[in-house]
Design a protein around this motif. Structure first.
Motif, PDB file in Angstrom:
ATOM      1  N   LEU A 114       1.344  11.771 -10.350  1.00  0.00           N
ATOM      2  CA  LEU A 114       0.659  13.061 -10.286  1.00  0.00           C
ATOM      3  C   LEU A 114       1.653  14.221 -10.307  1.00  0.00           C
ATOM      4  N   TRP A 115       2.782  14.014  -9.644  1.00  0.00           N
ATOM      5  CA  TRP A 115       3.829  15.046  -9.605  1.00  0.00           C
ATOM      6  C   TRP A 115       4.360  15.345 -11.014  1.00  0.00           C
ATOM      7  N   TYR A 116       4.649  14.276 -11.767  1.00  0.00           N
ATOM      8  CA  TYR A 116       5.124  14.476 -13.141  1.00  0.00           C
ATOM      9  C   TYR A 116       4.072  15.192 -13.985  1.00  0.00           C
ATOM     10  N   GLY A 117       2.819  14.789 -13.816  1.00  0.00           N
ATOM     11  CA  GLY A 117       1.752  15.435 -14.570  1.00  0.00           C
ATOM     12  C   GLY A 117       1.609  16.910 -14.211  1.00  0.00           C
ATOM     13  N   ALA A 118       1.706  17.213 -12.906  1.00  0.00           N
ATOM     14  CA  ALA A 118       1.605  18.608 -12.466  1.00  0.00           C
ATOM     15  C   ALA A 118       2.780  19.430 -12.982  1.00  0.00           C
ATOM     16  N   ALA A 119       3.963  18.800 -13.089  1.00  0.00           N
ATOM     17  CA  ALA A 119       5.136  19.509 -13.613  1.00  0.00           C
ATOM     18  C   ALA A 119       4.915  19.927 -15.067  1.00  0.00           C
ATOM     19  N   VAL A 120       4.313  19.036 -15.858  1.00  0.00           N
ATOM     20  CA  VAL A 120       4.009  19.376 -17.256  1.00  0.00           C
ATOM     21  C   VAL A 120       3.019  20.529 -17.313  1.00  0.00           C
ATOM     22  N   TRP A 121       1.979  20.449 -16.509  1.00  0.00           N
ATOM     23  CA  TRP A 121       0.910  21.449 -16.524  1.00  0.00           C
ATOM     24  C   TRP A 121       1.426  22.834 -16.097  1.00  0.00           C
ATOM     25  N   LEU A 122       2.187  22.897 -15.006  1.00  0.00           N
ATOM     26  CA  LEU A 122       2.638  24.178 -14.474  1.00  0.00           C
ATOM     27  C   LEU A 122       3.784  24.789 -15.280  1.00  0.00           C
ATOM     28  N   ASN A 123       4.621  23.947 -15.868  1.00  0.00           N
ATOM     29  CA  ASN A 123       5.780  24.457 -16.602  1.00  0.00           C
ATOM     30  C   ASN A 123       5.510  24.669 -18.089  1.00  0.00           C
ATOM     31  N   PRO A 138       0.825  -1.222   0.000  1.00  0.00           N
ATOM     32  CA  PRO A 138       0.000   0.000   0.000  1.00  0.00           C
ATOM     33  C   PRO A 138       0.855   1.265   0.000  1.00  0.00           C
ATOM     34  N   ILE A 139       1.978   1.243   0.720  1.00  0.00           N
ATOM     35  CA  ILE A 139       2.854   2.415   0.784  1.00  0.00           C
ATOM     36  C   ILE A 139       3.447   2.705  -0.587  1.00  0.00           C
ATOM     37  N   LEU A 140       3.952   1.654  -1.245  1.00  0.00           N
ATOM     38  CA  LEU A 140       4.554   1.830  -2.560  1.00  0.00           C
ATOM     39  C   LEU A 140       3.522   2.282  -3.589  1.00  0.00           C
ATOM     40  N   THR A 141       2.300   1.802  -3.451  1.00  0.00           N
ATOM     41  CA  THR A 141       1.230   2.216  -4.363  1.00  0.00           C
ATOM     42  C   THR A 141       0.950   3.710  -4.232  1.00  0.00           C
ATOM     43  N   VAL A 142       0.863   4.180  -2.992  1.00  0.00           N
ATOM     44  CA  VAL A 142       0.620   5.605  -2.752  1.00  0.00           C
ATOM     45  C   VAL A 142       1.782   6.439  -3.273  1.00  0.00           C
ATOM     46  N   VAL A 143       3.010   5.988  -3.022  1.00  0.00           N
ATOM     47  CA  VAL A 143       4.198   6.719  -3.494  1.00  0.00           C
ATOM     48  C   VAL A 143       4.196   6.802  -5.017  1.00  0.00           C
ATOM     49  N   ILE A 185       1.679   9.320  -6.190  1.00  0.00           N
ATOM     50  CA  ILE A 185       2.160  10.686  -5.960  1.00  0.00           C
ATOM     51  C   ILE A 185       3.168  11.088  -7.030  1.00  0.00           C
ATOM     52  N   VAL A 186       4.076  10.176  -7.381  1.00  0.00           N
ATOM     53  CA  VAL A 186       5.100  10.471  -8.390  1.00  0.00           C
ATOM     54  C   VAL A 186       4.448  10.740  -9.742  1.00  0.00           C
ATOM     55  N   PRO A 209      10.274  15.120 -10.341  1.00  0.00           N
ATOM     56  CA  PRO A 209      10.908  14.317  -9.286  1.00  0.00           C
ATOM     57  C   PRO A 209      12.366  13.976  -9.554  1.00  0.00           C
ATOM     58  N   HIS A 210      12.708  13.651 -10.818  1.00  0.00           N
ATOM     59  CA  HIS A 210      14.088  13.274 -11.098  1.00  0.00           C
ATOM     60  C   HIS A 210      15.028  14.467 -10.953  1.00  0.00           C
ATOM     61  N   GLN A 211      14.535  15.691 -11.196  1.00  0.00           N
ATOM     62  CA  GLN A 211      15.367  16.871 -11.003  1.00  0.00           C
ATOM     63  C   GLN A 211      15.691  17.069  -9.523  1.00  0.00           C
ATOM     64  N   VAL A 212      14.694  16.864  -8.679  1.00  0.00           N
ATOM     65  CA  VAL A 212      14.907  16.992  -7.230  1.00  0.00           C
ATOM     66  C   VAL A 212      15.844  15.899  -6.737  1.00  0.00           C
ATOM     67  N   THR A 213      15.646  14.683  -7.234  1.00  0.00           N
ATOM     68  CA  THR A 213      16.512  13.567  -6.843  1.00  0.00           C
ATOM     69  C   THR A 213      17.961  13.838  -7.234  1.00  0.00           C
ATOM     70  N   GLN A 214      18.168  14.345  -8.439  1.00  0.00           N
ATOM     71  CA  GLN A 214      19.529  14.676  -8.884  1.00  0.00           C
ATOM     72  C   GLN A 214      20.149  15.759  -8.009  1.00  0.00           C
ATOM     73  N   GLU A 215      19.350  16.758  -7.632  1.00  0.00           N
ATOM     74  CA  GLU A 215      19.865  17.832  -6.781  1.00  0.00           C
ATOM     75  C   GLU A 215      20.247  17.304  -5.396  1.00  0.00           C
ATOM     76  N   ILE A 216      19.427  16.419  -4.853  1.00  0.00           N
ATOM     77  CA  ILE A 216      19.744  15.831  -3.549  1.00  0.00           C
ATOM     78  C   ILE A 216      21.032  15.016  -3.636  1.00  0.00           C
ATOM     79  N   TRP A 217      21.183  14.260  -4.718  1.00  0.00           N
ATOM     80  CA  TRP A 217      22.401  13.461  -4.895  1.00  0.00           C
ATOM     81  C   TRP A 217      23.636  14.355  -4.997  1.00  0.00           C
TER      82      TRP A 217
END
Length: 287
Positions: free
Chosen positions: A17-26, A6-11, A14-15, A61-69
């Motif tokens: 929806l996040w990618y979709g929102a990134a397309v819409w807002l940018n 269930p946790i992985l499904t929710v995650v 979210i990912v 999400p991948h941009q944030v992940t790269q920045e954290i790395w």
């Protein structure tokens, strides 16, 4: 594995929806660039552009992940650009504020439960204190403490304490009052003193409530530490990273600091949960 699904499904949701929102807002910025360059964007081109902008409204999400790395694995811990360094600064204030809040909360709860005057006078003020926005209180605390020469870690810790003591008070009051009349009557039958009733009955009964409130307090403490870094113009800490990112429009930096703060809070809460299981199991209160 069943608990993780269930946790992985929710995650995953979210990912997506996040990618979709990134397309819409940018997308507006991508279309604006294409219009000025007199080119037509295809769907794949639009997606690629919105997921790779340097200063997007919402980073992918991948941009944030790269920045954290880049700011953890590829930076020295002592570097001012290392998120580990900034996390440690925030963690120090969080732990001190959490400790102060826990001690204050437990002390107030004991007084409220065993002293009717405190129950009638202090408890309403404890509740009222949480109606004041922390963003209004934090600058005043910083200014007052700076005026008396107190700077650095302590002002941020006091702001953390301000947020974290309340759930401890409420949880401990509930826990100390959790023994029923039959249990209290039994202690009187055994001629137990007030101190013995407290240590042998009330305090053990309050442990589940205490640990639950400590989890909430820890999450509140890290919020307090980050908020405490904002009005000071701090150059170190996750709050400082958020502030610097907002100044220069570095949304990727802001989101990376936010995710690291969330991961730090989750780790601290998980540690309290582990201690809770160990303590309650040893007390015969299996969770």
């Amino acid at each position: 594995m069943k608990n993780l699904f269930p946790i992985l499904t929710v995650v995953a949701a979210i990912v997506v929806l996040w990618y979709g929102a990134a397309v819409w807002l940018n997308a507006p910025w991508a279309y604006d660039k294409a219009q000025r360059a007199d080119i037509t964007l295809s769907t794949s081109g639009l997606i690629a552009d919105t997921w790779s902008q340097k200063k997007p409204k919402l980073p992918a999400p991948h941009q944030v992940t790269q920045e954290i790395w880049k700011t953890t694995a590829e930076k020295k811990i002592t570097s001012k650009r290392s998120l580990i360094y900034h996390s440690w600064v925030t963690l120090s204030a969080t732990l001190l504020g959490f400790a102060l809040g826990a001690v204050l909360g437990i002390a107030l709860a004991v007084g409220i439960v065993f002293n009717r005057t405190m129950d009638m006078s202090v408890m309403p003020w404890v509740i009222t204190s949480q109606t004041i926005p922390i963003l209004a209180v934090a600058p005043m605390i910083i200014v007052v403490l700076n005026a008396v020469g107190i700077q650095g870690l302590l002002p941020k810790a006091i702001i953390s304490m301000y947020l974290s003591f309340f759930p401890v008070v409420v949880g401990m009051v509930k826990g100390l009052r959790s023994p029923d009349h039959m249990q209290l009557d039994q202690m009187r039958t055994w001629h137990a003193s007030g101190a013995q009733t407290f240590w042998r009955l009330r305090l053990p009964s309050s442990m589940p409530y205490l640990f639950t409130s400590l989890k909430i307090a820890m999450a509140a403490a890290i919020v307090g530490a980050i908020v405490g870094e904002l009005p000071t113009g701090a150059v170190a800490g996750l709050g400082a990273r958020l502030l610097a990112g907002s100044y220069y429009g570095q949304t990727i930096q802001i989101w990376s600091a936010l995710l690291v703060a969330a991961a730090l809070a989750a780790t601290l809460v998980a540690i309290i949960g582990l201690i809770q299981r160990i303590v309650l199991n040893r007390m015969g209160m299996a969770q």
